[in-house]
Design an enzyme around this catalytic site. Structure first.
Site, PDB file in Angstrom:
ATOM      1  N   HIS A 147       0.818  -1.221   0.000  1.00  0.00           N
ATOM      2  CA  HIS A 147       0.000   0.000   0.000  1.00  0.00           C
ATOM      3  C   HIS A 147       0.853   1.274   0.000  1.00  0.00           C
ATOM      4  CE1 HIS A 147       0.285  -0.314   4.556  1.00  0.00           C
ATOM      5  NE2 HIS A 147       0.473   0.980   4.411  1.00  0.00           N
ATOM      6  N   ASP A 178       0.423  -7.881   1.798  1.00  0.00           N
ATOM      7  CA  ASP A 178       0.775  -6.461   1.698  1.00  0.00           C
ATOM      8  C   ASP A 178       2.290  -6.297   1.612  1.00  0.00           C
ATOM      9  OD1 ASP A 178       0.539  -3.753   1.576  1.00  0.00           O
ATOM     10  OD2 ASP A 178      -0.223  -3.467   3.599  1.00  0.00           O
ATOM     11  N   SER A 260       4.655   2.402   7.902  1.00  0.00           N
ATOM     12  CA  SER A 260       4.307   1.248   7.071  1.00  0.00           C
ATOM     13  C   SER A 260       5.487   0.815   6.217  1.00  0.00           C
ATOM     14  CB  SER A 260       3.131   1.598   6.164  1.00  0.00           C
ATOM     15  OG  SER A 260       1.932   1.645   6.884  1.00  0.00           O
TER      16      SER A 260
END
Length: 416
Positions: A147, A178, A260
């Protein structure tokens, strides 16, 4: 009450308190260098301050070791595309820099853009997001979250720990997890972060997160513990997109927007997870994908130069005790091949390895190559460890009889 009697009593208590405090301080100071003899004759080390110092030194050492391999990923987009063509669905991780052109879901377009006053032919790019990654090969391969690099028509710039900037190319995005791998070209060999073994982690052990917090604070380090393991988490972006994280590591080490894709480390500075999500309703509840889930991805990108993923081609429900009871199943583990809530979705994908092997709706896949399918070893996790062309042996329960099905896995080709 007689005040004359009260004052000496208070003085006595103060004297006792000071004496007790002095004794405690003396013991604490002596603990850093001494041991005492227990009643059973065995020497017992009570050097607690020394232990704390050793833990602090270990933390500092692991961070110092890892930091040169952690990078920031900056996301930029053409201003015209950003304001005129981009919908909210493009802005997966929003604008952590405090410069969002969106308020309440509606675009606020600068006056010069609205009036076409930009210099003709000039492309003006704006920084619209950011994340973290870490170097996994000396020639510039970097692991991050999918993402982080999923914004359409965007450019990605990697900033290394020494402040150098490199344009980044996305080599591949995992269709099932992910993960993403990006590549930079540097004139020198880059420091590689050591990967640990996430299957060996334990609840309560030290966890250290490093990342580009809030897209502003580079190389931010937070520390906590592994709070739980094998969580199944559905992580959403608030815009409709979501990812299912199988076997997630839960930690109370603070994971903020911008973290992230950064590493979650053990006390030795080895990567045990990839920081991915945080609970918006709780405090210090963050989640990381176990690094072992990414090792097959890393290996096949190194081997093929792109991300190659095998697939089986079934829709399934992972069985646990509650599912077994609800559906009156004879087994409390395995993957039940079952139709999804969307009736038009096929249970067995046409032309898939599963169809070619003769798998059917209602079958329960109990084992993959002798490894039991359960909450710790989910079906996608076991299949992801293989490569296209590999033959796997599936133990299947069909109408209460166990059968074995050999299946030749094929490459998953994502629809663009």
């Amino acid at each position: 009450m007689n005040n004359k009697n009260t004052i000496p009593a208070l003085l006595l208590l103060s004297s006792l308190g000071m004496g007790f405090l002095g004794g405690v301080l003396g013991v604490l100071l002596s603990k850093s260098t001494l041991a005492i003899q227990a009643k059973d004759g065995i020497l017992e080390d009570l050097s607690i301050p020394l232990q704390i110092q050793e833990e602090e030194n270990a933390t500092i050492s692991s961070v110092t070791k890892a930091m040169p391999s952690v990078v920031s990923i900056v996301v930029s987009k053409d201003r015209a595309l950003l304001y005129r063509g981009a919908g909210m669905e493009d802005l997966f991780f929003g604008f952590p820099f405090g410069s969002s052109p969106y308020r309440g879901g509606n675009p606020i377009v600068p006056e010069n853009v609205a009036n076409n006053e930009d210099t003709a032919g000039e492309s003006i790019r704006e920084q619209v997001g950011g994340g973290t990654g870490f170097i996994i090969s000396a020639d510039g391969m970097i692991l991050t979250n999918k993402h982080v690099v999923s914004l359409e028509a965007a450019e990605y710039t990697v900033v290394t720990q020494d402040g150098k900037e490199y344009p980044a190319t996305v080599l591949g995005k995992d269709p099932f997890n992910d993960f993403a791998i990006v590549k930079i070209t540097a004139p020198e060999s880059l420091p590689v972060l050591e990967l640990g073994d996430s299957d060996q982690i334990r609840i309560g052990q030290t966890a250290i997160a490093i990342g580009y917090s809030l897209g502003q604070f580079k190389d931010t380090v937070t520390k906590g513990i592994v709070s739980a393991i094998n969580r199944r988490v559905v992580a959403g972006d608030g815009l409709g997109a979501s990812e299912v994280i199988e076997e997630a590591i839960q930690t109370d080490a603070a994971i903020n927007p911008g973290n992230s894709g950064g590493p979650l480390l053990d006390i030795a500075g080895r990567v045990i997870g990839i920081n991915t999500a945080v609970s918006q309703s709780g405090q210090l509840i963050g989640f990381a994908i176990p690094i072992n889930s990414a090792k097959a991805v890393i290996d096949n990108v190194k081997k093929f130069g792109r991300l190659v993923r095998p697939f089986l081609g079934v829709r399934y429900i992972l069985i646990d005790e509650s599912i077994a009871e609800e559906r009156k199943l004879s087994r409390d583990h395995g993957a039940l091949i079952a139709r999804s809530e969307r009736k038009n979705d096929p249970t067995i994908l046409p032309g898939s390895p599963a169809e070619k092997a003769g798998l059917a709706e209602g079958d329960i896949i109990l084992e993959v190559d002798g490894t039991e399918v359960d909450q710790k070893n989910s079906l996608p996790e076991l299949i992801s460890r293989k490569l296209p062309g590999d033959t796997v042996s599936l133990k299947v329960l069909r109408e209460e009889k166990e059968i074995t099905k050999p299946v030749v896995l094929e490459e998953f080709v994502a629809k663009l």
